[in-house]
Design a protein around this motif. Structure first.
Motif, PDB file in Angstrom:
ATOM      1  N   ALA B 165       7.202  72.269  59.882  1.00  0.00           N
ATOM      2  CA  ALA B 165       5.720  71.913  60.006  1.00  0.00           C
ATOM      3  C   ALA B 165       5.728  70.781  60.843  1.00  0.00           C
ATOM      4  N   LEU B 166       4.461  70.837  61.330  1.00  0.00           N
ATOM      5  CA  LEU B 166       3.940  69.361  62.055  1.00  0.00           C
ATOM      6  C   LEU B 166       3.243  68.493  61.292  1.00  0.00           C
ATOM      7  N   GLY B 167       3.340  67.223  61.563  1.00  0.00           N
ATOM      8  CA  GLY B 167       2.439  66.347  60.850  1.00  0.00           C
ATOM      9  C   GLY B 167       2.008  65.238  61.953  1.00  0.00           C
ATOM     10  N   SER B 168       1.424  64.136  61.689  1.00  0.00           N
ATOM     11  CA  SER B 168       1.549  63.241  62.557  1.00  0.00           C
ATOM     12  C   SER B 168       1.408  61.732  61.644  1.00  0.00           C
ATOM     13  N   GLY B 209       4.663  64.036  64.477  1.00  0.00           N
ATOM     14  CA  GLY B 209       5.930  64.077  63.354  1.00  0.00           C
ATOM     15  C   GLY B 209       6.302  65.304  63.112  1.00  0.00           C
ATOM     16  N   MET B 210       7.308  65.554  62.604  1.00  0.00           N
ATOM     17  CA  MET B 210       7.873  67.067  62.214  1.00  0.00           C
ATOM     18  C   MET B 210       8.489  66.940  60.868  1.00  0.00           C
ATOM     19  N   PHE B 211       8.530  68.311  60.190  1.00  0.00           N
ATOM     20  CA  PHE B 211       9.061  68.297  58.848  1.00  0.00           C
ATOM     21  C   PHE B 211      10.113  69.327  58.911  1.00  0.00           C
ATOM     22  N   ALA B 212      11.405  69.358  58.401  1.00  0.00           N
ATOM     23  CA  ALA B 212      12.379  70.512  58.409  1.00  0.00           C
ATOM     24  C   ALA B 212      13.307  70.092  57.549  1.00  0.00           C
TER      25      ALA B 212
END
Lengths: 429, 429
Positions: B165-168, B209-212
């Protein structure tokens, strides 16, 4: 003709003062702007979309009370067509985005509206603010380029169609067209303004820019766009003590006319008691041209992602730029960023008491022909270092064509730069 | 349960490898993601908008050939609802933008699509990525906050609904929710990624930002989002030689659980032969919290212009932030920027041989209650210096709740940071 004799030749602040004093009505100023557009637009081609006179005046009259109490009094502004507007298309000079209608206004547009400006229209931009020219001609000589990429904004202000316009600069997109068309242009320091709603090209390079007739107008617009207050800024003139003069050849090719003009300015400055020094070649200013080009190619190719999948609709120069950026080793990009910052630090260390840098704003007068927008190298060094820049008209070649010069300030010290630009403006006028 | 036993618990790279090897089908992985969402979404509330299983699979099957040949194989990604998508609304967690439908995809979304990811949906963000929480619960304990502002993205990945997922992040918006939910989060250096199409809050602070689930997944996503190549990155593990350990109290309030966890990590590091040093208070790390807050208030108030004219629809904390920013003397803002850069330079000068900084990613475990998203101070120092950060799960308190720690790298040296994060990840697992 004296600028005071012709309403739409007045500077923004002059006009606002006259409106406040009751010697000028906003409506008559608006009417003259439309008269000028009707007389000249076919030849100049500054506008991509615009309100009709009727629509503009109807809106103004419906909201007269707001505009009369506002700072900018309902006067018209031109917005580069790479800046989002919810009420007009934003096509970015590309067939890919024909009819594109953003859902939000850019924050700079919203700030101008709130201060009482009315968006008369969207001004012509080159394709994605890069090289492929739009339809705009140079008001000083329509056979010549107006410069780019903020072609329409520069031409509209220089040709007295509007007293103010917004542009953006990633390489030379404000300073060069302002210089070629003979008007005042200003590019903010990196990070100075909100860029929300402005098409990004290069996150390390993009700046908001403004066009107006005088530096005091820029100072007023800057106050609005920084959301500093609803009143006009306190304006002071500041005479610089020491100027770093960067003659054209220290950066790249420059015409002999421009070189002669720079010598004239140097004489004027020393005549006023300003110390003028010139940088040694060890600073590496010319290298900044390359560093800028590297950063721009890398970042543009990461911003124009959707568009790079439609390359049959892109110009060849833009395709090449994107291909160059994609093929580039990442270390080249990071090294260029680092090298530019190192040169900025070196300039600060070696010339700690220099107040500003003075350089040609373009290699010379606007080139003939309109198939390209002229060379951008005179702006690349300052843009890759993130510095604020003002270009000033006043100097001309033997045919009377503008030879723009630029004053460059310290990063995030834009206010002081503008105060010095006012001093230089008075010297040139 | 071993992660390999459950398809949708697999890391992104693990899953892609299995798909390439033929031991996993993309469709079965997609189905399990939807199974998980159907089972858990009512409790977790990670999604603002999403595709139905039928629509997703129909699209996948129609374009099977493209997805089978792609890097990301048609696997689902969650996109924070502050990032523009043309095919789904982007409402930024605010009633002001209910139903807002951008005309373009953000460049990061376009890059993921081109690499073969499918946008399963938009994930819940706090109001304009600031403080007012959305509906999301912490998957580890639904009575607790998931952290914010990228609440939905963190929860969706941590709860095995999607592998990426993408974040900021402007303050703590990726690192804090990743830490609270117990997943890997990464924030790029300032300027690292194109932010085209991501709602700007503060131009000196905003990062993608990124989540994994694992650092190797982040490295893969990073390659895609940097448009570096269509193949996976060469992954190396790098053991740091020297770590600057910033215990919580050097920045601000920290729980005793977190302080104990930091001591455990310190022991693990020294046990591995890593030199661990701690900064003296003269560096002024705690001051960075204030500098960040100043820069954020000033810049947010210049980006949320349209919204600040509709303050009856804004939360009180956001109204206060905007008012603070507007009332602030401009010199405070410029001084804060300058002071943060001076501290960054001081850190570089005083600890030239430090490989990375290690600090708590949040003051402790996710606080109980969901009326706020927890304190952001642990992220402010790195964010105002523009540094890349990775947060890693693995440590827990006595109740088993995640205690996230963060590894901070040098500006624009994200690749090296991620290599070191892989080493630390292996140490923690």
């Amino acid at each position: 003709m004296n600028r005071h004799d012709n309403k739409n030749k007045m500077g923004l602040k002059q006009a606002l003062d006259a409106i406040r004093e009751g010697t000028l009505s906003a409506e008559s100023m608006i009417e003259e702007c439309f008269d000028r557009i009707e007389a000249r637009e076919e030849m100049i081609g500054a506008w991509q979309h615009r309100l009709s006179r009727e629509a503009y005046l109807a809106h103004y009259r419906q909201n007269r009370e707001f505009y009369e109490q506002s700072l900018l009094k309902g006067l018209p502004v031109g917005i580069k067509d790479i800046i989002d507007t919810a009420e007009m298309p934003t096509e970015m000079g590309s067939p890919i985005h024909q009819g594109r209608r953003p859902v939000d206004d850019a924050s700079c547009v919203e700030l101008l509206r709130r201060a009482g400006a009315i968006v008369l229209g969207k001004t012509v931009t080159t394709e994605f603010a890069y090289f492929r020219p739009g339809k705009t001609a140079n008001p000083c000589d329509p056979s010549r380029t107006p410069g780019g990429s903020s072609s329409g904004s520069a031409a509209a202000v220089a040709d007295d169609m509007v007293p103010m316009a917004l542009g953006s600069q990633t390489a030379a997109s404000v300073i060069r067209p302002a210089a070629y068309c003979g008007t005042v242009g200003y590019v903010g320091s990196r990070g100075e303004f909100s860029l929300r709603g402005i098409q990004p090209l290069g996150q390390s390079l993009d700046s908001l820019g403004m066009f107006a007739r005088r530096v005091e107008d820029i100072e007023l617009l800057r106050t609005v766009l920084l959301r500093q207050s609803d009143t006009a800024p306190v304006q002071t003139i500041l005479k610089p003590t020491k100027i770093l003069l960067v003659s054209g050849p220290a950066i790249g090719e420059t015409s002999s006319d421009m070189q002669a003009a720079m010598r004239r300015v140097q004489k004027m400055l020393t005549g006023q008691g300003v110390t003028v020094v010139e940088p040694g070649s060890e600073i590496g200013l010319a290298d900044l041209v390359t560093h800028h080009s590297v950063v721009m190619a890398y970042e543009v190719s990461r911003n124009l992602v959707y568009e790079s999948g439609r390359c049959e609709q892109l110009s060849e120069p833009l395709q090449t730029l994107i291909e160059t950026g994609l093929a580039m080793p990442r270390t080249d990009y990071l090294n260029a960023l680092q090298a530019a910052e190192a040169i900025r630090q070196k300039l600060l260390a070696e010339y700690p008491d220099v107040d500003a840098i003075l350089a040609p704003a373009a290699p010379g007068v606007a080139p003939e022909g309109r198939d390209n927008t002229g060379a951008p190298h005179m702006s690349r060094p300052w843009q890759v270092m993130g510095l604020p820049v003002v270009t000033l008209p006043g100097l001309v070649d033997t045919d009377g064509l503008p030879l723009g010069i630029q004053l460059v300030g310290q990063a995030r010290d834009d206010d002081r730069l503008l105060c010095m630009a006012r001093w230089l403006e008075s010297l040139l006028s």
